[in-house]
Design a protein around this motif. Structure first.
Motif, mmCIF file in Angstrom:
data_model
loop_
_atom_site.group_PDB
_atom_site.id
_atom_site.type_symbol
_atom_site.label_atom_id
_atom_site.label_comp_id
_atom_site.label_asym_id
_atom_site.label_seq_id
_atom_site.Cartn_x
_atom_site.Cartn_y
_atom_site.Cartn_z
ATOM 1 N N ALA A 4 8.322 -4.778 2.542
ATOM 2 C CA ALA A 4 7.191 -4.426 1.916
ATOM 3 C C ALA A 4 7.168 -2.904 1.592
ATOM 4 O O ALA A 4 7.529 -1.947 2.327
ATOM 5 N N ILE A 5 6.921 -2.585 0.345
ATOM 6 C CA ILE A 5 6.846 -1.115 -0.167
ATOM 7 C C ILE A 5 5.458 -0.916 -0.587
ATOM 8 O O ILE A 5 4.914 -1.483 -1.341
ATOM 9 N N ASP A 6 5.084 0.245 0.164
ATOM 10 C CA ASP A 6 3.835 0.793 -0.249
ATOM 11 C C ASP A 6 3.841 1.538 -1.581
ATOM 12 O O ASP A 6 4.325 2.576 -1.797
ATOM 13 N N ALA A 7 3.019 0.814 -2.708
ATOM 14 C CA ALA A 7 3.370 1.249 -4.006
ATOM 15 C C ALA A 7 2.511 2.585 -4.260
ATOM 16 O O ALA A 7 2.672 3.398 -4.999
ATOM 17 N N MET A 8 1.615 2.855 -3.241
ATOM 18 C CA MET A 8 0.706 4.035 -3.651
ATOM 19 C C MET A 8 1.019 5.344 -2.816
ATOM 20 O O MET A 8 0.362 6.341 -2.752
ATOM 21 N N GLY A 9 1.884 5.378 -1.931
ATOM 22 C CA GLY A 9 2.191 6.533 -1.025
ATOM 23 C C GLY A 9 2.960 7.464 -1.680
ATOM 24 O O GLY A 9 4.035 6.892 -2.629
ATOM 25 N N GLY A 10 3.081 8.842 -1.465
ATOM 26 C CA GLY A 10 3.859 9.583 -2.022
ATOM 27 C C GLY A 10 3.216 10.350 -3.364
ATOM 28 O O GLY A 10 2.387 9.977 -4.017
ATOM 29 N N ASP A 11 3.868 11.494 -3.581
ATOM 30 C CA ASP A 11 3.609 12.370 -4.663
ATOM 31 C C ASP A 11 3.438 11.830 -6.169
ATOM 32 O O ASP A 11 2.868 12.094 -7.036
ATOM 33 N N HIS A 12 4.495 10.955 -6.116
ATOM 34 C CA HIS A 12 4.804 10.548 -7.686
ATOM 35 C C HIS A 12 4.541 8.933 -7.640
ATOM 36 O O HIS A 12 5.080 8.245 -8.414
ATOM 37 N N ALA A 13 3.327 8.453 -6.736
ATOM 38 C CA ALA A 13 3.052 7.145 -6.698
ATOM 39 C C ALA A 13 2.094 6.703 -7.929
ATOM 40 O O ALA A 13 1.472 7.788 -8.433
ATOM 41 N N PRO A 14 2.162 5.647 -8.423
ATOM 42 C CA PRO A 14 3.028 4.610 -7.945
ATOM 43 C C PRO A 14 4.481 4.508 -8.676
ATOM 44 O O PRO A 14 5.201 3.840 -8.381
ATOM 45 N N ASP A 95 9.582 -8.112 7.010
ATOM 46 C CA ASP A 95 10.254 -7.710 8.169
ATOM 47 C C ASP A 95 10.261 -6.193 8.428
ATOM 48 O O ASP A 95 10.673 -5.951 9.437
ATOM 49 N N ALA A 96 9.954 -5.498 7.281
ATOM 50 C CA ALA A 96 9.985 -4.206 7.275
ATOM 51 C C ALA A 96 9.005 -3.531 6.278
ATOM 52 O O ALA A 96 9.096 -4.190 5.374
ATOM 53 N N MET A 97 8.775 -2.352 6.557
ATOM 54 C CA MET A 97 7.927 -1.590 5.529
ATOM 55 C C MET A 97 8.328 -0.252 5.040
ATOM 56 O O MET A 97 9.110 0.370 6.216
ATOM 57 N N ILE A 98 8.189 0.182 3.924
ATOM 58 C CA ILE A 98 8.298 1.580 3.310
ATOM 59 C C ILE A 98 7.425 2.064 3.057
ATOM 60 O O ILE A 98 6.532 1.753 1.995
ATOM 61 N N SER A 99 6.946 3.343 3.312
ATOM 62 C CA SER A 99 6.064 4.223 2.555
ATOM 63 C C SER A 99 6.226 5.769 2.454
ATOM 64 O O SER A 99 7.035 6.303 3.589
ATOM 65 N N ALA A 100 6.066 6.326 1.365
ATOM 66 C CA ALA A 100 6.083 7.724 1.106
ATOM 67 C C ALA A 100 4.861 8.382 1.168
ATOM 68 O O ALA A 100 4.722 9.540 0.923
ATOM 69 N N GLY A 101 3.916 7.682 1.920
ATOM 70 C CA GLY A 101 2.500 8.354 1.887
ATOM 71 C C GLY A 101 2.338 9.151 3.118
ATOM 72 O O GLY A 101 3.261 9.230 3.834
ATOM 73 N N ASN A 102 0.986 9.603 3.259
ATOM 74 C CA ASN A 102 0.561 10.452 4.210
ATOM 75 C C ASN A 102 1.114 9.964 5.868
ATOM 76 O O ASN A 102 0.992 8.759 6.155
#
Lengths: 330, 330
Positions: A4-14, A95-102
């Protein structure tokens, strides 16, 4: 394996998350990519693009922002993309998640939504710091906890050692303690008390390591509290950035230096790549009952794709079950 | 003004201290240099050299080594060069002292022999960190204390601000707090509690500063605890050193890159000098009742001479009396 990828995390989201997710799904057919975020918005951004069959969207109506207070945000925004991704792990839908957020919110999601491995007091963010020999050193904690206890640092040492063994194939990783001097007995109360606990762990503890020697690569795992680790990582980042600015400035001073810089361009680019954070992809939050990966806030699509690559390796090598077995025997 | 120099402190003692002391005495005739160490040994090393009339030796039979436990060493070695120099300050036989020796022992000498300014809880080591704009930022504490309390950090902010005003002529120095994020409320317990105290101080407090932004020069004074400060400083040192090694390696890869490097030599040397610690001379231990200056352990004669230069400016501008007046009203 479902990531699962957090679409809304990070400076350049989504946008960067969409780019990275699409590229990863296209490259690794054994991975199922689930992009978590506002369905209507994501679909409109995806229109006209090639969407592979192993790519899907999970709707989440809210967003946790970088300035949000982590615990409040995770508790209140139950439909935030990050929280929904965490719940997918908890419920076995990923099974796993990735986020570039807070980072704080991701840590909170890990603690409150995903849950810890039994016996682990504090999960830790284990990020790669570049070294001169290109092997890199995994440092933990790099910001998941702000105030640590000596026993937390000892567990960080064990988890970091398992990470390097299981995911990176290093047989007997050397574990060092970030400190102000190499002699035993140096340091603040925390590191002085953590030193003997690290000696008792089933790891190859090599003692104290000074910040100036980290890039020389004299350990494979560097144990530190999250505050000191953040200072270390961001100092390295800032100094490398400042030096590139200075080089650029100095190299454009004279005609002769401009000529020299032109001749050296491939080497300068190589050096920049060597020190580039986004190359290393993502850092696992070790100690959670499922795999949670933190991508750098400034991640572009390339960095997100790299994060998927690393996540895939960690899943294949059963990183989380290995830590769980070592710590709790389960 | 009389400046005592610890002849035996530092990696290249006593030779570099002798060289620096002689050069300083030759350059500044208004300064009386007193070299503190074993008289017979120093005299034999001085034989055949030009010894100016404003240069003398104070005998001290013992030496504190870098591996000595600070408090024990200062208590037991009453005739150590560092301790004797401290006693000269206490007894009014010198106006300032310089040592490149064991930082912990120098701090202990400051506390036990020289004494604190009334109202100061913890003295701090205030060292200069290079910035892109060449102005530099004074960071404190950089290793004199390992565990600090919020009120210590608030006093560091005030002392650092006075240092930049009095010695470096900066009118309204911007004081920042080293932290893991710029937003108020970020950080560990220490920085969270120090933030409101710094807001109440009679200084121009600009809030939190991240480690990666320190070299950009967005504050004049950087407040931190000694552990975090040491990590910051040594990370910068280590990263700059590692980058020079990488540049050297990459620049010798091809004939073209060797040519380029040759053309760029003056710029590369300039950059190295810009980041060179020894150029900044010495760091004051602020909060003591007399001026105590710490030179880098790897100081050569040039660095020791630079330390005398800075010490002279600080004495001329009455740094210590200014801090005393601001803190205790005396």
């Amino acid at each position: 394996m479902r990531i699962a990828i957090d679409a809304m995390g990070g400076d350049h989201a989504p946008q960067s998350n969409i780019d990275g997710a699409l590229a990863a799904a296209a490259e690794w057919k054994d991975v199922e990519i689930i992009l978590v975020g506002d369905q209507a918005r994501l679909e409109s951004l995806l229109s006209g693009r090639d969407v592979p069959s192993n790519f899907s969207i999970q709707h989440a109506s809210e967003v946790i922002h970088s300035e949000d207070e982590p615990v409040k945000a995770v508790r209140r925004k139950k439909d935030a993309s990050m929280v929904v991704a965490g719940r997918m792990l908890k419920e076995g839908r990923a099974d796993a998640m990735i986020s570039a957020g807070n980072t704080g919110a991701l840590m909170t999601t890990g603690l409150l939504v995903v849950g810890r491995i039994e016996g682990i007091e504090r999960p830790a963010l284990a990020a790669m710091i570049p070294t001169l020999d290109d092997v890199g050193v995994v440092a933990l904690d790099l910001g998941a906890n702000m105030d640590s206890k000596p026993q937390h640092l000892a567990q960080f040492g064990l988890m970091g050692s398992l990470y390097r063994q299981k995911v990176q194939g290093i047989a007997n990783p050397r574990v060092g303690l970030l400190n102000v001097g190499v002699e035993p007995g140096k340091g603040n109360e925390l590191t002085k008390d953590a030193f003997p606990l690290l000696q008792e762990m089933p790891i190859h503890f090599v003692g104290n390591v000074e910040a100036r020697d980290v890039m020389a690569g004299n350990c494979d795992v560097l144990v530190c509290d999250g505050f000191a680790g953040n200072i270390l990582l961001k100092s390295i980042e800032g100094t490398a950035g400042a030096m590139f600015s200075l080089l650029k400035e100095q190299f454009s001073q004279t005609f002769k230096s401009k000529m020299g810089a032109a001749l050296l361009m491939p080497q300068l680019k190589g050096l920049k790549k060597k020190l580039d954070y986004s190359e290393s992809g993502a850092a696992p939050l070790l100690g959670l009952s499922s795999l949670v990966m933190k991508s750098h806030g400034s991640s572009d699509g390339h960095a997100i794709k790299n994060a998927v690559k690393q996540t895939r390796i960690a899943l294949e090598n059963e990183l989380v079950p290995s830590i769980s077995k070592e710590i709790s025997g389960k």
